[in-house]
Design a protein around this motif. Structure first.
Motif, PDB file in Angstrom:
ATOM      1  N   LEU A  43       0.852  -1.186   0.000  1.00 19.53           N
ATOM      2  CA  LEU A  43       0.000   0.000   0.000  1.00 19.53           C
ATOM      3  C   LEU A  43       0.886   1.233   0.000  1.00 19.53           C
ATOM      4  O   LEU A  43       1.951   1.236   0.604  1.00 19.53           O
ATOM      5  CB  LEU A  43      -0.891   0.001   1.247  1.00 19.53           C
ATOM      6  CG  LEU A  43      -1.955   1.094   1.344  1.00 19.53           C
ATOM      7  CD1 LEU A  43      -3.196   0.685   0.525  1.00 19.53           C
ATOM      8  CD2 LEU A  43      -2.359   1.337   2.790  1.00 19.53           C
ATOM      9  N   LEU A  45       0.878   5.094   1.232  1.00 19.29           N
ATOM     10  CA  LEU A  45       0.186   5.959   2.186  1.00 19.29           C
ATOM     11  C   LEU A  45       0.786   7.358   2.144  1.00 19.29           C
ATOM     12  O   LEU A  45       2.005   7.516   2.138  1.00 19.29           O
ATOM     13  CB  LEU A  45       0.320   5.372   3.596  1.00 19.29           C
ATOM     14  CG  LEU A  45      -0.158   6.228   4.769  1.00 19.29           C
ATOM     15  CD1 LEU A  45      -1.672   6.423   4.703  1.00 19.29           C
ATOM     16  CD2 LEU A  45       0.239   5.575   6.095  1.00 19.29           C
ATOM     17  N   ASP A 114      -2.335   5.511  -2.667  1.00 23.71           N
ATOM     18  CA  ASP A 114      -3.599   4.819  -2.476  1.00 23.71           C
ATOM     19  C   ASP A 114      -4.469   5.482  -1.417  1.00 23.71           C
ATOM     20  O   ASP A 114      -5.649   5.746  -1.636  1.00 23.71           O
ATOM     21  CB  ASP A 114      -3.351   3.355  -2.073  1.00 23.71           C
ATOM     22  CG  ASP A 114      -2.516   2.620  -3.096  1.00 23.71           C
ATOM     23  OD1 ASP A 114      -2.911   2.593  -4.273  1.00 23.71           O
ATOM     24  OD2 ASP A 114      -1.451   2.074  -2.729  1.00 23.71           O
ATOM     25  N   VAL A 115      -3.891   5.737  -0.264  1.00 21.18           N
ATOM     26  CA  VAL A 115      -4.633   6.278   0.876  1.00 21.18           C
ATOM     27  C   VAL A 115      -3.922   7.525   1.379  1.00 21.18           C
ATOM     28  O   VAL A 115      -2.688   7.564   1.429  1.00 21.18           O
ATOM     29  CB  VAL A 115      -4.730   5.238   2.015  1.00 21.18           C
ATOM     30  CG1 VAL A 115      -5.362   5.845   3.256  1.00 21.18           C
ATOM     31  CG2 VAL A 115      -5.530   4.019   1.557  1.00 21.18           C
ATOM     32  N   ILE A 208      -9.343   7.811  -0.191  1.00 24.28           N
ATOM     33  CA  ILE A 208      -8.733   6.882  -1.145  1.00 24.28           C
ATOM     34  C   ILE A 208      -8.607   7.601  -2.479  1.00 24.28           C
ATOM     35  O   ILE A 208      -9.574   8.227  -2.945  1.00 24.28           O
ATOM     36  CB  ILE A 208      -9.583   5.612  -1.316  1.00 24.28           C
ATOM     37  CG1 ILE A 208      -9.728   4.869   0.019  1.00 24.28           C
ATOM     38  CG2 ILE A 208      -8.970   4.682  -2.357  1.00 24.28           C
ATOM     39  CD1 ILE A 208     -10.615   3.634  -0.061  1.00 24.28           C
ATOM     40  N   SER A 212      -6.491   4.823  -7.523  1.00 32.25           N
ATOM     41  CA  SER A 212      -5.715   3.810  -6.809  1.00 32.25           C
ATOM     42  C   SER A 212      -5.906   2.438  -7.452  1.00 32.25           C
ATOM     43  O   SER A 212      -7.043   1.992  -7.648  1.00 32.25           O
ATOM     44  CB  SER A 212      -6.155   3.738  -5.339  1.00 32.25           C
ATOM     45  OG  SER A 212      -5.617   2.577  -4.718  1.00 32.25           O
ATOM     46  N   THR A 215      -7.334  -0.867  -4.441  1.00 33.23           N
ATOM     47  CA  THR A 215      -8.490  -0.554  -3.607  1.00 33.23           C
ATOM     48  C   THR A 215      -8.770  -1.660  -2.587  1.00 33.23           C
ATOM     49  O   THR A 215      -9.247  -1.377  -1.486  1.00 33.23           O
ATOM     50  CB  THR A 215      -9.743  -0.319  -4.467  1.00 33.23           C
ATOM     51  OG1 THR A 215      -9.943  -1.438  -5.339  1.00 33.23           O
ATOM     52  CG2 THR A 215      -9.586   0.945  -5.301  1.00 33.23           C
ATOM     53  N   ALA A 218      -6.600  -0.996   0.210  1.00 30.67           N
ATOM     54  CA  ALA A 218      -7.075   0.208   0.897  1.00 30.67           C
ATOM     55  C   ALA A 218      -8.250  -0.113   1.817  1.00 30.67           C
ATOM     56  O   ALA A 218      -8.338   0.396   2.940  1.00 30.67           O
ATOM     57  CB  ALA A 218      -7.472   1.273  -0.124  1.00 30.67           C
ATOM     58  N   TYR A 221      -6.978  -1.815   4.796  1.00 29.57           N
ATOM     59  CA  TYR A 221      -6.274  -0.851   5.641  1.00 29.57           C
ATOM     60  C   TYR A 221      -7.268  -0.081   6.506  1.00 29.57           C
ATOM     61  O   TYR A 221      -7.036   0.132   7.709  1.00 29.57           O
ATOM     62  CB  TYR A 221      -5.478   0.108   4.771  1.00 29.57           C
ATOM     63  CG  TYR A 221      -4.576   1.041   5.553  1.00 29.57           C
ATOM     64  CD1 TYR A 221      -3.414   0.557   6.150  1.00 29.57           C
ATOM     65  CD2 TYR A 221      -4.883   2.389   5.704  1.00 29.57           C
ATOM     66  CE1 TYR A 221      -2.582   1.406   6.873  1.00 29.57           C
ATOM     67  CE2 TYR A 221      -4.052   3.238   6.417  1.00 29.57           C
ATOM     68  CZ  TYR A 221      -2.905   2.731   7.001  1.00 29.57           C
ATOM     69  OH  TYR A 221      -2.090   3.565   7.726  1.00 29.57           O
TER      70      TYR A 221
END
Length: 230
Positions: A43, A45, A114-115, A208, A212, A215, A218, A221
């Protein structure tokens, strides 16, 4: 020739090829080592206009790897720290804000974001520019149970559909017209146990990125942060 004479002869006439060979071996070994130690991002971030202590940062990255059952030697949560966005950055912060914007745009365009965790100002900027995904359809379709858990945490913000600011400032339009629509594209994570336990104050919103490619990760997460099942 004696051994010493042979050595002197080799050094005199073959010094350059020997050095080039050694350099090639070192470069090759370094490349192999980098490849073997390279970690695949589980991921990406981003932390925009927010900063956390070491313990919470570890929880946001290494903690998720453990939760996901990932091999920390082969996978990682790649974290962009220290990003700063502002519509009215002071003179001393203007270059920093510009550099952060370029870095963020580069990561987004490359699919390497992504996030994002952000404060209200950053949330407003990213939402208005259409960078954030509308969340209810994503969760209701792929994770209804988590959708129910998050139902009271979703946040709404404006997304700009059309903006003639440039034309207006260039006297090419008679009136300034900015058309927006609301979108549910954020999650208030301020009261999630992980953040409350770390003594974080102020609103923290999670979003998000609309493009991305991860997903599913995400969603997991967010389930991890909420202490819920994905």
């Amino acid at each position: 020739m004696s051994f010493q004479e042979k050595a002197d002869h080799i050094i005199t006439y073959y010094k350059v090829p020997i050095l080039l060979g050694i350099a090639a071996i070192v470069i090759l070994a370094s490349a192999i080592n980098r490849q073997l130690s390279k970690k695949d991002p589980l991921l990406y971030l981003g932390m925009v206009n927010v900063a956390f202590g070491e313990t919470l940062e570890n929880g946001l990255t290494e903690g998720f790897l453990e939760y996901a059952g990932a091999d920390a030697k082969k996978q990682s949560v790649y974290c962009y720290q220290g990003l700063y966005l502002s519509q009215d950055a002071a003179t001393e912060n203007h270059e920093y804000a510009y550099a952060s914007r370029i870095k963020l745009l580069g990561a987004v365009n490359a699919g390497h974001m992504d996030v994002v965790l952000m404060n209200q100002e950053a949330y407003d900027i990213l939402s208005r520019n259409g960078y954030l995904m509308t969340l209810p359809p994503l969760f209701s379709e792929s994770s209804p149970q988590l959708y129910d858990t998050l139902s009271g945490c979703f946040t709404e913000n404006d997304v700009v559909l059309s903006d003639n600011t440039i034309s207006y400032e260039l006297n090419e339009a008679d009136a300034l017209e900015i058309v927006t629509e609301p979108a549910v594209n954020g999650i208030d994570v301020s009261h999630f146990p992980m953040f409350e336990g770390a003594g974080v104050t102020g609103a923290i919103t999670l979003g998000i990125l609309a493009n991305s490619p991860r997903t599913e990760a995400a969603i997991r997460y967010i389930a991890y942060l909420a202490g819920a099942d994905a």
